[in-house]
Design an enzyme around this catalytic site. Sequence first.
Site, short mmCIF file in Angstrom:
data_model
loop_
_atom_site.label_atom_id
_atom_site.label_comp_id
_atom_site.label_asym_id
_atom_site.label_seq_id
_atom_site.Cartn_x
_atom_site.Cartn_y
_atom_site.Cartn_z
N ASN A 132 15.63 -5.18 15.82
CA ASN A 132 15.10 -5.24 17.19
C ASN A 132 14.56 -6.68 17.05
O ASN A 132 13.75 -7.28 16.79
CB ASN A 132 14.06 -4.32 17.41
CG ASN A 132 13.43 -4.43 18.67
OD1 ASN A 132 13.68 -5.09 19.57
ND2 ASN A 132 12.76 -3.64 19.29
N ARG A 171 19.66 -3.62 18.77
CA ARG A 171 19.16 -3.31 20.08
C ARG A 171 19.51 -4.37 21.18
O ARG A 171 18.94 -5.43 20.68
CB ARG A 171 17.73 -3.03 19.96
CG ARG A 171 17.11 -2.61 21.41
CD ARG A 171 15.67 -2.72 21.33
NE ARG A 171 15.00 -2.37 22.81
CZ ARG A 171 14.02 -3.25 23.07
NH1 ARG A 171 13.33 -3.79 22.34
NH2 ARG A 171 13.59 -2.75 24.25
N HIS A 207 14.31 0.66 28.91
CA HIS A 207 13.87 1.68 28.08
C HIS A 207 14.71 2.90 27.84
O HIS A 207 14.09 4.17 27.36
CB HIS A 207 12.44 2.42 28.41
CG HIS A 207 11.38 1.19 28.56
ND1 HIS A 207 10.35 1.12 29.74
CD2 HIS A 207 11.00 0.20 27.71
CE1 HIS A 207 9.44 0.31 29.37
NE2 HIS A 207 9.92 -0.39 28.39
N ARG A 233 3.08 -7.38 34.14
CA ARG A 233 3.99 -7.31 35.31
C ARG A 233 3.26 -6.81 36.40
O ARG A 233 2.92 -5.58 36.40
CB ARG A 233 5.15 -6.58 34.73
CG ARG A 233 6.14 -7.29 33.76
CD ARG A 233 7.33 -6.64 33.64
NE ARG A 233 7.94 -7.13 32.49
CZ ARG A 233 8.50 -6.41 31.33
NH1 ARG A 233 8.35 -4.91 31.57
NH2 ARG A 233 9.14 -6.62 30.50
N GLU A 247 12.50 4.20 18.54
CA GLU A 247 13.59 3.67 18.98
C GLU A 247 14.41 3.23 17.81
O GLU A 247 15.73 3.12 17.99
CB GLU A 247 13.22 2.43 19.91
CG GLU A 247 12.80 2.64 21.33
CD GLU A 247 12.10 1.69 22.15
OE1 GLU A 247 12.61 1.09 23.14
OE2 GLU A 247 11.06 1.22 21.71
#
Lengths: 437, 409, 365
Positions: free
Chosen positions: A7, A87, A176, A238, A411
Amino acid sequence: MNVLVFNCGSSSLKYKLLSMPSCLELAGGEAQRVGPPTAKPSCIFHRADGGEKEYQVAMPDHAKAFEEVMKILKDEQGVEVHAIGHRLVHGGTKFKHHTLVDESIWEDLDSTRELAPLHNPPAIDLVRACQERYPDLPAVLVFDTAFHSTIPDYAGTYALPSWVREDMGIRKYGFHGTSHNYVAAEAAKMLGKPMEDLNAVSCHLGSGGASLCAIVKGKSVDNTMGYSPLQGLMMSTRCGDLDSAAVMRLLYQHAGDHQAVEDLLNKKSGVLGMSGSTADIRDVMEKSSAVGISEGVKSERDEKSERDEQREGGATPEMAATLDVYLWRIKKYLGAYLTAVAAAAGKPADAVIFTDTIGETVGLARRVICTGMEVFGLKIDPKRNMNPEKLPADVAEDDSRVRALVIQTNEELAIARQTYAIISGGRDKVSASGGAA
Amino acid sequence: MYDILQRKNKVLGDQAVDFAGKLVQQSSMSLGEEKVADLVQAKMEELGYENVFRDEFGNVVGMIIGREDGPTVLLNCHMDTVPVGSEDAWDDNPFSGKVEAGELFGRGASDCKGGLAAQIYAGALLKRCLLPLKGNLIVAATVGEEQGSSVGVRGLMDKTLPEAGFEIDYAILGEPTELGIYYGHDGWMELEVKVEGENMFDVDDAAKAIFSDFKFRASQKHDAAGREDLDAAPPRFELVDGVRSATIGMTRRLNEAEEVIDVLNQVEHDASMAANGAGQVAVKVQVRQEKRQFYTGTQTIVQRVTNAWAIDPYHYLMERTRQSLAAAGCEVRTGKWQLGRLGMGTAGSVLTKEYSIPAIGYGPGNEESSHGANEYVVVEKVKEAIYGTAAIVHSMIGIPVFGWTSDDI
Amino acid sequence: MNLLILKSNKQDLEYVFYRGKQRQSDWTVKRCPGVDDEKLEWLASLKQISADCEAMADGAAVEAVALRVPFGGTVFRGPTLVTSQVESKLKDLIPQAPMHIPVIMNLIEACQVVFAGAAIVLVFETSFFADLPDRESLYGLEAQSARSMKLRRFGFCGIYHESACRAAGRRQREDGSRAVPNILSICLEPQPEISAVRGNRPMMVTGGWTPMEGIPGQSNCGEIDPSIVLALSKKMNWGPEQVNRTLTRESGLGALAGKAVTLEEVFGSEKPEMVLAQEVLKYRILMACGAGVAALAGVDVIVFSGRYRKLAEILGPYLQSKFSAAFGDCQDGPDYFVLEDSLDKIVADQVGILMRSVGKQAIGA
């Protein structure tokens, strides 16, 4: 098969080595300060056999970091790597499925660099470095956006001119996906049904990014993030949904400086921008009382005494407003997606799934979001919710038609499963809940 | 928003052309602009400008003050024209101001009365459309640009506006650009090469040698576009207190890289070399100056030099002008003035070089007919200049209307 | 009371005249002559309108003039009689609605000249949303930027929404219920807007800081990913004006259909190019309604209003069936009805209420 999952961050490289199909974690770690020299030296924190070791090594780029990780695994730990799972945040329209790396992918892969300019370029460079260094080691690209390639046109199309949608590739991509896919598969297992029968709303609420995903018959049909990860919920830094006129005004005020506006919306807004002091909603929660949110309309007196309570607890109006906006947005989207799922499936959703840092660990958030959702058949059990003994857990009332599942996302495991499924080509196939592309 | 501007301009545009015609009909040589100034002042008052006044130099100023603080934009055009020249070269009366076949005809139509009318009406258009401003708009019709090296603009910037409490942030000149967005031009200077000596024959020989040398250089010196770069006039001789002197007048193009002092030194060197062997003489070079008087009576000294200038083609003012004209549906074309004839220029050199104010040109006139016989300006371009200028000004100091412009509201 | 209701569109005045409770005319467009001065244009047109109204009122003068105002911020919370103080407050709102408020102010001035004895009343589309809870009205933008822009959410069809909710409340009482109703108010205008209202308190609305946000309109993009604005600007080397033109004039249902369309045309056609527009619109309406149900923790009734309210024939059953699926347990979806009142009828009613409360002669008295 030992699958090494990478990742890639802009200056870091997280990794995990998993033995598949047993899903046993053999090692894991993170290479930090990858790239140009910084005040502190670059190093790798490696975990294995219950312990952690630090290796200080120069890593001017991700290719070097990768080599050092392989050295640690092979030479220090004596484990073999049989496959790599990478990823990638954004696959655009070219990569609708997770993909085995071969010679044909490079042009299309390079075309995705601009789609996620902070995330994709280092990850793509790492893929190349791995291929060059170990050409016989199979590798799979696992895209965050791939799970959302099934979002139908009516949900994924913006009301923009066709040249904007087609020539510029502007549509809802969603993110996601790996996590949503994984927890949906786990939820299906918990509910004792095949993935292709699962209708759910998955709430990936991280300490950074957050998104909801509407899932019908095991497939994504909508995601709150859109063309970019900026759309949707309010997140740690954000802003989430924002009137486009405000963005134009900001562009005008900043004399056309795109980067400044992008930074403002992506890095200086959200929980941090509203609270003025912290990007972590848990800090805001500690300082605020969430009493009364969504429990009907408060009278003026209720609101006044709540404000006094908050001030006594060190809460400021900004903190309270931040928490309210954060939770309210999730609640509204949950209602929207429960409706959308039911509309497509012809019946109510089977479950709402909460995952990632906030979703897994903050019972108060789950409670506030789910309160008042009885009309959708969702009844949260306050006691179970505040103290789930272990995860995964079902924190809904027994008579709740819609289950409320709290499932830890993983993940890396999801990537390893996808990688294993593709490379093993169906033999010794991971069950459908592992998620095939 | 652009619909509204266009709709209102349908009425104002015709009025502006009519007004431009009246301006052309009134002769206004440099520093003799009084009657045109009267017309301009009256029109600004009629159109509702605030603070309309005339300064001591004869410039006419009108303002539209914004409801909030912000930058100040100057719209500037000069009121004076060059002389008509030989009337035989004109097909019609140079002060007819007639409109025929879509063109307004007459001295100053292109340079710069068409542009002046457009700028005055651009401010009026913004007022009519009720678009609020965050910042101020100043429209200044100035004197002494053509034959006065922009003395009017200097007075405006040195005295008039500071005394009124205004500082200019951006300037838009209505000079001829055929609605291109122009960001600079070459300069020029008028020099006097003075030759002095006790022996009158030495002075005569030296002066003729210098003139001959410069004439030869002039015949060689054309730039890539074929424009003349250098011109020289025959020497004028004088005898004062027994000392013989000769003055050779020169006009020379200046490019951006050249500083006036360096050119003076170079010309002095060339003249000295040309005069070498012609006896004992002293050679001096200076910028030609002349004493002038504004029509208001104020006296001034005019330095006959216009510096070359250019702003960054990606300057904020240029970017916003491009963006707003594109959004308004106008042609977007950038460039620089060619200045085919020596002696042409704009106030841009004064504004940018002496006052550090970013300036661009956007006007309906054309360089081709400016300063020549049968000068004209295309009437539709005057009308479009009103609309385009209003769009540019709004992009700089208008309160943004993003999100409110849908037909659905 | 003789009431004149005025709307200004881009180049004309539209008006309708009430004598008592009776509407005397359909909406009539008074094309403004091509005079260069805005005020003179208004004066000339208003004089003609005044003459028309007097003719309809057997020579009696106009006693009240009502103006529909698209924006009143949080300052104006209901229909408001014009005074110098009101004009001053309006002036302060100009930066937030720079295209509309100055026009309204000019129109007020002209009305004060032509209808010198009449009361002038402003009816604001945003008043209904002045008290929207902070959790709904605030955005997640960095605080200083948000403050400098006075960034908050409004609704822009408040006149319809308020009347729709009042009608829903009345129906509920007529049915014998004293509970505060949870209402989804769907205003079908060229820019559709949905509000979730508890009784008469809005809890959620799809409109935004400007009318640009929310459900896609006929030419307006509605809600999009904010980063698309930056992507367009960067890729096309556009300034914000150019982006604005594309998003507010060249987007929306028309962009999906490939040509300019009305809401009616979108639903009335089975042409392939209309199908995408229809599906996107229905989906966005469904999502907004689902969000509204969550905001209210339930829903009792859906009310349709606006000029395209007849589309309730399609959208009503659609939403009922989708909510029936969402609520499960064999529950029917919420009832729906249509507010048939036109905008002018609603305005006339509101002005009447205001006049009674300030002691002026009531309409119809």
